[in-house]
Design an enzyme around this catalytic site. Structure first.
Site, short mmCIF file in Angstrom:
data_model
loop_
_atom_site.label_atom_id
_atom_site.label_comp_id
_atom_site.label_asym_id
_atom_site.label_seq_id
_atom_site.Cartn_x
_atom_site.Cartn_y
_atom_site.Cartn_z
N LEU A 89 34.33 46.91 -121.93
CA LEU A 89 34.09 45.47 -122.09
C LEU A 89 32.87 45.19 -122.96
O LEU A 89 32.96 44.47 -123.95
CB LEU A 89 33.90 44.85 -120.70
CG LEU A 89 33.46 43.39 -120.64
CD1 LEU A 89 34.52 42.49 -121.25
CD2 LEU A 89 33.18 42.99 -119.20
N TYR A 122 26.15 51.91 -106.48
CA TYR A 122 26.11 51.59 -107.91
C TYR A 122 24.72 51.07 -108.28
O TYR A 122 24.15 51.44 -109.31
CB TYR A 122 27.17 50.54 -108.23
CG TYR A 122 27.26 50.16 -109.69
CD1 TYR A 122 27.81 51.04 -110.61
CD2 TYR A 122 26.79 48.92 -110.15
CE1 TYR A 122 27.90 50.71 -111.96
CE2 TYR A 122 26.88 48.57 -111.48
CZ TYR A 122 27.43 49.47 -112.38
OH TYR A 122 27.52 49.14 -113.71
N HIS A 167 36.79 43.14 -111.64
CA HIS A 167 35.76 42.23 -111.17
C HIS A 167 36.37 40.86 -110.85
O HIS A 167 37.54 40.62 -111.11
CB HIS A 167 34.66 42.09 -112.22
CG HIS A 167 33.69 43.24 -112.22
ND1 HIS A 167 33.36 43.93 -113.36
CD2 HIS A 167 32.99 43.81 -111.21
CE1 HIS A 167 32.49 44.89 -113.05
NE2 HIS A 167 32.25 44.84 -111.76
#
Length: 389
Positions: free
Chosen positions: A16, A138, A181
């Site tokens: 992305l 994360y 997401h």
């Protein structure tokens, strides 16, 4: 400083943000770009990464590669999220230093901030209280990455900058329902619910052929497709989303993020971030390219007495604006042309209730966003439709 002939390695150039950074650099005349797909180079493989740096010898590195996903993916793959990201970061940053890379840009995430950090979140909020549990692994990996950059700068005189983007969306986004997401997942769910209501099975099958769901493609039986989509809250003219819809989120168009990243890569040095201009370069050992003189800083172990403690040198990248998940769903509904209902399942987790960042440091360094959320949602749906053709 980097010139138009500098060789720049963009790790994650198909992703992305990486793809947007690649295109942004090209549009500025930086054509000596190097990229490798995951199949060509596994960044978790230390030997392979070292071989790559031996062969390519890049002048600059953009570390945009990461193992990412939403709440569901973070819950299912906790070990992968911390281990895969740590391996990639350690390999790329250590080999960048070993091969004398002039500039490195590390991309993190604003999930590095505590769950209950004061809003909007300033860079100094880092490590002040516990993290959000659902994406803790994360976040810890990304905190380690920015600390690696900071520590290499202080000990070895490198010029490694870490940027922390807010929630991103845009071209080449991940629309796979299992690990996407919030915005692309929401958009695809609403689009498929509309297609089911319209009876447009040709479009449904085309969608699943390009992005299968749990192994079900457009070739699957209608009932099987409807059953698997229902697992993700997708029904005939109805979508059920996780949570209450009340959490506030900030979103940044990926091409804006790319522009900010390239601006920082080309114009911002570590010395700018820590305010070195307040001090004599002799005290810090600054060089003309904005890095720290390796001879002056070596052996200090990160201790620079004349500057005091150096930390939180990363840069927030976002819009400084927010909206609720419910308000986002209304923008998506409008863009898709959906006339059905959107419901929220309050028994499912919301995640952090608010995640607005303070972008004053970024603004002071000469960059502000351009694409507002309503325009961005329209652009993303247009890109998604084009990806199906």
């Amino acid at each position: 400083m980097l010139d138009k002939n500098s060789k720049i390695y963009v790790a994650g150039h198909h992703g992305l943000v990486g793809s947007a950074i690649w295109n942004n650099l090209k549009s500025r005349g930086y054509t000596n770009l190097v990229g490798r797909s995951h199949k060509e180079l596994d960044l978790t493989d230390q030997v392979a990464v070292r071989r790559f740096f031996d062969e390519e010898r890049p002048d600059a590195v953009v570390l945009a590669a990461a193992f990412v996903g939403g709440i569901m993916a973070n819950s299912l793959y906790r070990a992968d999220f911390i281990m895969q990201n740590m391996k990639m970061q350690c390999n790329v940053i250590s080999e960048s230093y070993a091969h004398k890379v002039k500039k490195l840009l590390f991309l993190g995430s604003t999930c590095i901030y505590p769950k209950n950090a004061p809003q909007p979140m300033k860079e100094d909020a880092l490590l002040t209280s516990p993290l959000e549990y659902t994406n803790e692994e994360y976040a810890i990996a990304k905190i380690a990455g920015l600390k690696m950059c900071e520590s290499y700068n202080l000990q070895y005189g490198t010029n490694y900058i870490a940027v922390m983007p807010t929630n991103l969306y845009g071209p080449n986004d991940n629309f796979h329902l299992e690990n996407s997401h919030v915005m692309p997942a929401m958009m695809r769910k609403i689009y498929l619910a509309k297609l089911i209501h319209d009876g447009n099975w040709e479009a449904i099958r085309r969608d699943l052929d390009i992005r299968p769901v749990e192994g079900f493609s457009g070739a699957s039986e209608c009932d099987a497709i409807l059953n698997v989509l229902a697992k993700y809250g997708i029904y005939d003219n109805k979508v059920v989303l996780w949570g209450t819809g009340k959490p506030l989120r900030e979103f940044l168009w990926s091409e804006d993020m790319a522009d900010a990243s390239v601006h920082v890569l080309l114009n911002v040095n570590f010395s700018d971030i820590i305010g070195i201009d307040k001090y004599s370069s002799v005290h810090y050992g600054a060089t003309t390219d904005g890095a720290v003189d390796r001879n002056h800083s070596a052996g200090r172990g990160g201790a620079l007495p004349r500057l005091g403690e150096i930390r939180n040198c990363h840069i927030n990248v976002g819009t400084g604006k927010e909206l609720t998940i419910r308000e986002l769903s209304e923008l998506v509904v409008k863009a898709v042309g959906f006339e059905g209902t959107v419901e929220f399942d309050a028994t499912k987790p919301d995640g952090t209730m608010r995640k607005l960042i303070d972008v004053s440091k970024l603004h002071s360094l000469g960059w502000t966003h351009k694409v507002e959320i309503d325009e961005g949602v329209r652009r993303l749906f247009q890109w998604y439709q084009e990806s199906l053709s």
